[in-house]
Design a protein around this motif. Structure first.
Motif, PDB file in Angstrom:
ATOM      1  N   ASP A   4      -3.649   3.112   2.393  1.00 27.45           N
ATOM      2  CA  ASP A   4      -4.580   2.977   1.281  1.00 27.45           C
ATOM      3  C   ASP A   4      -5.574   4.131   1.256  1.00 27.45           C
ATOM      4  O   ASP A   4      -5.909   4.654   0.198  1.00 27.45           O
ATOM      5  N   SER A   5      -6.029   4.539   2.458  1.00 30.92           N
ATOM      6  CA  SER A   5      -7.018   5.612   2.470  1.00 30.92           C
ATOM      7  C   SER A   5      -6.388   6.938   2.062  1.00 30.92           C
ATOM      8  O   SER A   5      -7.029   7.742   1.389  1.00 30.92           O
ATOM      9  N   ASP A  12       0.826  -1.209   0.000  1.00 31.15           N
ATOM     10  CA  ASP A  12       0.000   0.000   0.000  1.00 31.15           C
ATOM     11  C   ASP A  12       0.859   1.257   0.000  1.00 31.15           C
ATOM     12  O   ASP A  12       0.544   2.234  -0.677  1.00 31.15           O
ATOM     13  N   SER A  33      -4.348  -0.162   5.548  1.00 27.72           N
ATOM     14  CA  SER A  33      -5.572   0.566   5.216  1.00 27.72           C
ATOM     15  C   SER A  33      -5.376   2.065   5.370  1.00 27.72           C
ATOM     16  O   SER A  33      -5.963   2.844   4.614  1.00 27.72           O
TER      17      SER A  33
END
Lengths: 320, 317
Positions: free
Chosen positions: A150-151, A87, A147
């Motif tokens: 990723d966000s 990521d 995450s």
């Protein structure tokens, strides 16, 4: 040793088959009696063989990266795709695309690898500060961290309407591998070979910091080396073809079930197994909707999740 | 987990109860004879009663903006913050922003008290929510009959604002110029439409979102059997080489999004070099605004036609 040779032979057979699968006309017949323009041979050299090599290189290097990461994190449930390595590499690629669109591929790769390095290091740093390192907490921390990266990526990609491009990067897909478009992956192979020479050190590091120090080795140096290898491989793979999920998780686990945790012994098996897994996925992706394709990573996601679940339910006693 | 499910169920029930019953005149034609209440309009997601002379019009669709601009209709507010090409005037601060195409700002919308909301394409999914605030008309997307959809949408919007005469002129001109283009394209060899994004190639056939190239502009199909899926079919350069189109139409999606496009790099390879299109220099990079972002607007289609016609004219038959 004999079994390893046999495994390599099976994969070589599969590789041979894969070379003859594709939209263009490449067949024994066309190769043996080439037409005036030698189209079949050209197709083989420009498209099929580079694609095969890319698949094998990605398979071996990602499998090995997964194995090293599992040693460093001392947890069987992590892999580059689930600890933020992939990521953060994607975030790096986005940053490079947005700020320096003219950057050559090598430059983008270096940016992606640097981000991947930072992301993976952050993961290990957080891990050190967690008092309760239960088997499940470690991959969860990785997933959460991934995450977060990723966000951030999604936010900037959304603002600049690059969501689809980001998705394309993240999905490992070999459809556009051609001569001249994959050669960077050889560097990943070089790193894999380097990992083989350092394999004993990773085995020791997998026993923990105090153990390593007692043996007179510098733990932090081994960790740094492993981090560098994992993040460079991840960066290289993300930039050239995209990420292949489950590979780094599934293959090292399968191998350790049979061979235990001696890295030098298991590493060739992980490399061979990874190559075979990706090759199988890529071939399936090309056959299912011929003449169009389904990205190899999509197939790997489906097949990998099924395999991994069955693996989990079968060996609960040996988890950890 | 259970709590979340219960909350969801309650919210869902509430939403279901709030939904007002559909107007009874379901079988009405596209636009019925106006009554005092307004005119009943049939559109992509049902029928709505639109007031006779809508003043406060909020538009959630670039295609609708394109058409309204062509018809000379003034809008009140818009959504999104990117207004490419000929839609640039809508970027002006005098048009209040009502969120984005994907996420309407419902508060702003409520206080704007619109007479009419227009959705379509990217905002169609929000129709149900938006139609609770004001009469909403949802424009259908161009499918198998691309040009017919453009014409139908233009006529629909023209009826709402009493611009039928203007629409007639626009449509007649567009049909004539496309027919003229079709005469030249049909005999000049096959074509393939590809979209490049993030280094990947996908191919589109007749009936797809770029189907206008084949269906209405009349370019013969190089690769038969391509399905009409929204995001095309993933292909490799081998596919292009094998289908060997005489004309390659490229939509560089990343370029459309303001990035310096990578499509040229992706397509500049040994396999594509072997196609007739590459050898004859017949690779055309379609303006991504007109082909992709505003695809389906009457001005965008005409501009796309102009680009293709110009390109064909620049190449000797």
């Amino acid at each position: 040793m004999i079994r390893l040779v046999a495994a390599v032979a099976v994969i070589a057979l599969l590789a041979l088959v894969s070379v003859f699968i594709g939209v263009g006309d490449v067949s024994w017949h066309a190769l043996v009696s080439p037409g005036p323009d030698e189209q079949a041979l050209q197709m083989l050299l420009i498209s099929r063989i580079p694609r095969l090599l890319a698949v094998l290189l990605v398979g071996t290097s990602l499998g090995v990266a997964g194995l090293i990461l599992q040693m460093l994190a001392r947890n069987r449930f992590v892999e580059p795709a689930t600890v933020g390595a992939a990521d953060s590499a994607g975030l790096g690629l986005l940053v490079a695309t947005m700020l320096m669109p003219q950057l050559p591929v090598l430059g983008k790769m270096l940016v992606a690898a640097a981000f991947s390095l930072a992301g993976t290091a952050l993961f290990l740093l957080i891990l050190r500060r967690i008092p309760l390192r239960s088997v499940l907490i470690v991959p969860l921390v990785g997933l959460v961290l991934g995450s977060v990266f990723d966000s951030v990526t999604t936010f900037f990609a959304y603002r600049s309407d690059l969501l689809q491009s980001v998705n394309a990067w993240k999905t490992g897909d070999f459809s556009n591998v051609l001569r001249g478009r994959y050669e960077l992956l050889w560097a990943a192979f070089g790193l894999t070979c380097g990992a083989y020479f350092a394999a004993d050190r990773f085995t020791v590091a997998g026993m923990g910091e105090s153990f390593t120090t007692n043996l007179g080795m510098r733990y932090s140096r081994i960790v740094a080396l492993g981090l560098l290898i994992v993040s460079l491989i991840t960066g290289l793979v993300v930039v050239t073809v995209g990420m292949v999920p489950f590979l780094g998780l599934l293959v090292p686990n399968l191998v350790s079930m049979f061979l235990g945790d001696n890295t030098r012994r298991s590493l060739p098996w992980v490399a061979v197994g990874g190559a075979g897994f990706v090759l199988l996925c890529d071939v399936l992706g090309r056959v299912v909707r011929f003449p169009y394709e389904i990205p190899g990573a999509t197939i790997a996601g489906v097949a990998g999740s099924v395999l991994f679940l069955s693996l989990l339910t079968r060996r609960e006693a040996r988890v950890g | 987990m259970w709590r979340a499910a219960v909350v969801l169920a309650v919210v869902g029930l509430g939403a279901a109860c709030q939904r007002s019953p559909e107007p009874a005149s379901g079988a009405a034609p596209a636009a019925e004879a106006p009554s005092e209440k307004g005119r009943t309009v049939k559109h992509a997601q049902g029928t709505s009663v639109v007031p006779l002379h809508p003043q406060r019009v909020v538009v959630f669709d670039l295609v609708a903006l394109d058409i309204l601009q062509a018809l000379g209709v003034e809008v009140f507010a818009v959504a999104g913050d990117q207004f490419p090409g000929h839609l640039a005037p809508f970027g002006d601060a005098k048009y209040p922003r009502m969120g984005t195409l994907f996420e309407p700002n419902y508060e702003a919308l409520h206080s704007a008290r619109p007479d009419l909301i227009i959705t379509g394409g990217r905002s169609s999914a929000k129709y149900a929510n938006l139609s609770r605030i004001a009469p909403t008309v949802d424009l259908p997307m161009g499918g198998v009959n691309y040009l017919d959809t453009v014409v139908a949408n233009t006529e629909l919007l023209a009826t709402l604002f009493g611009r039928e005469e203007k629409a007639r002129v626009l449509v007649t001109e567009l049909r004539a110029s496309i027919a003229k283009l079709k005469e030249t394209t049909t005999s000049r060899g096959t074509g393939l439409v590809v979209l490049v994004t993030g280094g990947r190639i996908s191919a589109y056939g007749p009936g797809s979102r770029f189907g206008v190239i084949h269906g209405d502009f009349g370019v013969p199909v190089a690769a038969a059997g391509l399905s009409a899926s929204l995001h095309g079919e993933v292909i490799g350069s081998e596919f292009i080489r094998e289908k060997n189109p005489d004309w390659l139409f490229v939509i560089d999606r990343d370029a459309g999004m303001g990035q310096s496009g990578g499509a040229r790099q992706v397509l500049d390879n040994e396999l594509v070099h072997q196609t007739t299109a590459w050898k004859k220099g017949q690779v055309v990079y379609l303006d991504p605004m007109n082909a992709y972002l505003i695809g389906g607007g009457i001005q965008a289609v005409d501009r796309l036609r102009g680009q293709v016609a110009e390109f064909y004219a620049s190449k000797a038959p």
